[in-house]
Design a protein around this motif. Structure first.
Motif, short mmCIF file in Angstrom:
data_model
loop_
_atom_site.label_atom_id
_atom_site.label_comp_id
_atom_site.label_asym_id
_atom_site.label_seq_id
_atom_site.Cartn_x
_atom_site.Cartn_y
_atom_site.Cartn_z
N ASP A 1 20.40 48.16 -3.00
CA ASP A 1 20.68 49.57 -2.73
C ASP A 1 22.17 49.91 -2.79
O ASP A 1 22.53 51.08 -2.88
CB ASP A 1 20.16 49.97 -1.34
N ILE A 2 23.01 48.89 -2.71
CA ILE A 2 24.45 49.14 -2.69
C ILE A 2 25.16 47.96 -3.35
O ILE A 2 24.84 46.80 -3.08
CB ILE A 2 24.96 49.35 -1.24
N THR A 3 26.08 48.27 -4.24
CA THR A 3 26.86 47.22 -4.88
C THR A 3 28.04 46.84 -3.99
O THR A 3 28.37 47.54 -3.03
CB THR A 3 27.40 47.68 -6.24
N THR A 4 28.68 45.75 -4.33
CA THR A 4 29.84 45.32 -3.55
C THR A 4 30.96 46.33 -3.63
O THR A 4 31.59 46.66 -2.61
CB THR A 4 30.31 43.93 -4.03
N ASP A 5 31.24 46.87 -4.80
CA ASP A 5 32.29 47.89 -4.95
C ASP A 5 31.97 49.13 -4.12
O ASP A 5 32.85 49.69 -3.44
CB ASP A 5 32.47 48.27 -6.43
N GLU A 6 30.71 49.56 -4.18
CA GLU A 6 30.30 50.74 -3.41
C GLU A 6 30.43 50.49 -1.91
O GLU A 6 30.84 51.37 -1.15
CB GLU A 6 28.85 51.10 -3.76
N PHE A 7 30.11 49.26 -1.51
CA PHE A 7 30.19 48.92 -0.08
C PHE A 7 31.63 49.03 0.43
O PHE A 7 31.88 49.65 1.47
CB PHE A 7 29.66 47.51 0.16
N TYR A 8 32.57 48.39 -0.26
CA TYR A 8 33.95 48.40 0.23
C TYR A 8 34.53 49.82 0.22
O TYR A 8 35.31 50.18 1.10
CB TYR A 8 34.81 47.44 -0.58
N LYS A 9 34.14 50.62 -0.77
CA LYS A 9 34.60 52.01 -0.80
C LYS A 9 34.03 52.77 0.40
O LYS A 9 34.75 53.50 1.09
CB LYS A 9 34.16 52.68 -2.10
N LYS A 10 32.75 52.57 0.65
CA LYS A 10 32.09 53.26 1.77
C LYS A 10 32.67 52.80 3.10
O LYS A 10 32.88 53.62 4.02
CB LYS A 10 30.58 53.02 1.72
N MET A 11 32.94 51.51 3.22
CA MET A 11 33.50 50.99 4.47
C MET A 11 34.90 51.56 4.72
O MET A 11 35.25 51.87 5.86
CB MET A 11 33.55 49.46 4.46
N SER A 12 35.70 51.71 3.66
CA SER A 12 37.06 52.24 3.83
C SER A 12 37.04 53.71 4.23
O SER A 12 37.99 54.19 4.86
CB SER A 12 37.84 52.07 2.52
N GLU A 13 35.97 54.42 3.88
CA GLU A 13 35.87 55.84 4.20
C GLU A 13 35.13 56.11 5.51
O GLU A 13 35.13 57.23 6.01
CB GLU A 13 35.15 56.57 3.06
N SER A 14 34.52 55.08 6.07
CA SER A 14 33.70 55.25 7.27
C SER A 14 34.56 55.13 8.54
O SER A 14 35.44 54.28 8.63
CB SER A 14 32.59 54.19 7.31
N GLU A 15 34.29 55.99 9.51
CA GLU A 15 35.02 55.94 10.77
C GLU A 15 34.61 54.73 11.60
O GLU A 15 35.42 54.18 12.35
CB GLU A 15 34.80 57.22 11.57
N GLU A 16 33.36 54.31 11.48
CA GLU A 16 32.87 53.15 12.20
C GLU A 16 32.52 52.04 11.21
O GLU A 16 32.02 52.29 10.12
CB GLU A 16 31.63 53.50 13.02
N LEU A 17 32.82 50.80 11.63
CA LEU A 17 32.47 49.68 10.78
C LEU A 17 30.96 49.51 10.72
O LEU A 17 30.26 49.76 11.71
CB LEU A 17 33.11 48.40 11.31
N PRO A 18 30.44 49.06 9.58
CA PRO A 18 28.99 48.87 9.47
C PRO A 18 28.53 47.65 10.27
O PRO A 18 29.33 46.84 10.72
CB PRO A 18 28.79 48.64 7.97
N THR A 19 27.24 47.55 10.45
CA THR A 19 26.62 46.37 11.03
C THR A 19 25.75 45.72 9.96
O THR A 19 25.62 46.24 8.85
CB THR A 19 25.77 46.73 12.26
N THR A 20 25.15 44.58 10.30
CA THR A 20 24.30 43.89 9.33
C THR A 20 22.92 43.64 9.91
O THR A 20 22.73 43.63 11.12
CB THR A 20 24.93 42.54 8.91
#
Length: 283
Positions: free
Chosen positions: A43-62
């Protein structure tokens, strides 16, 4: 000749070409942003993930795979295989291996043999590739599991993180350590110990940290035995290539790959991280 299927999870970060070549089945883990869960590499590529993480106010969980996913995977493979070898990231950082074991014990159609890699990322992938190659060559389950255990004796993996906030949030460092470490430009060298990611040494500056990993690799590589190594990066392809070139020029007994920290492991280590992993190949 036994018909053996090889299963792993997405944190091995194997290329589609490798998966197709060896017929490897992947069960994905997920990253969670708020209420939205994304299966990594699906559902999400590595590039998309790092971009989304940099724009997110909260860090993701797993999130690990649910039992139903493993059950469906094992039962489907059981239709055409005598046995399954399921290889997963360290049980000390995820319940994925434990879930695979639990589900494997309930499947009647096929014998499931689970292996705890005690690492993750490309080093985990090396176990998977070795198992798949041996399965294709007609080796038995016992032969393959014995070889995986042999590999584990020489498997090494060290990581240098760029941002201490991820380690702090994951409980690896307390708040004071993270603040002081950031001010002093501390770059922890991490490794797997007793199946957990823990600090190996705390080094001043990223350059000194990477040089320390070079020293650790040299302890094995200087023996002249054939070694397969990987440089793992989180959005730092140029640095990874620089490290590979350095190692390639220094040693003639290393086979060196480049891999990456995908979404799930990147959640814990953060963008900018660098790792080097290696193991002794068969003579």
């Amino acid at each position: 000749m036994p018909n053996i299927a090889v299963v792993t999870d997405s944190t091995a970060y194997l290329s589609k070409e490798t998966l197709d070549k060896y017929g490897i089945t992947v069960v994905p883990l997920s990253v969670v942003f708020g209420e939205e869960a994304y299966e990594e590499e699906v559902d999400i590529t590595t590039d998309e993930f790092y971009k989304k993480m940099s724009e997110s106010e909260e860090l993701p969980t797993t999130s690990q795979p649910v039992m139903g996913t493993f059950l469906e995977t094992f039962e489907k493979l059981g239709e055409n295989h005598d046995a399954i070898i399921s290889i997963h990231l360290s049980s000390g950082i995820s319940g994925t291996y434990s879930t695979a074991v639990t589900v494997g014990e309930t499947v009647e159609e096929v014998d499931v043999h689970c292996f705890d890699s005690e690492v993750s990322c490309a080093p985990q992938g090396y176990y998977v590739i070795e198992a798949a190659k041996m399965a294709q060559d007609g080796h038995s389950v016992d032969d393959i599991m014995t070889r995986l255990s042999e590999m584990r004796e020489s498997m090494r993996a060290y990581f240098v993180v760029d941002n201490l906030n991820h380690l702090h949030r994951g409980g690896r460092l307390n708040g004071a350590q993270a603040i002081v470490g950031s001010l002093l430009k501390i770059k922890p060298v991490l490794h797997f110990e007793n199946k957990l990611i823990v600090p190996f040494e705390k080094v001043r500056t990223a350059k000194k940290a990477v040089n320390r990993v070079y020293e650790l690799l040299d302890e094995d590589a200087a023996k002249g035995e054939p070694i397969r190594a990987t440089v793992i990066h989180a959005q730092r392809p140029e640095k990874a290539e620089e490290i590979r070139n350095h190692l390639d020029q220094k040693y003639d007994n290393l086979e060196i790959d480049i891999s990456y920290f995908g979404p799930v492991i990147g959640t814990h280590l953060g963008e900018g991280s660098i790792g080097i992993g290696w193991y002794k190949q068969k003579d």
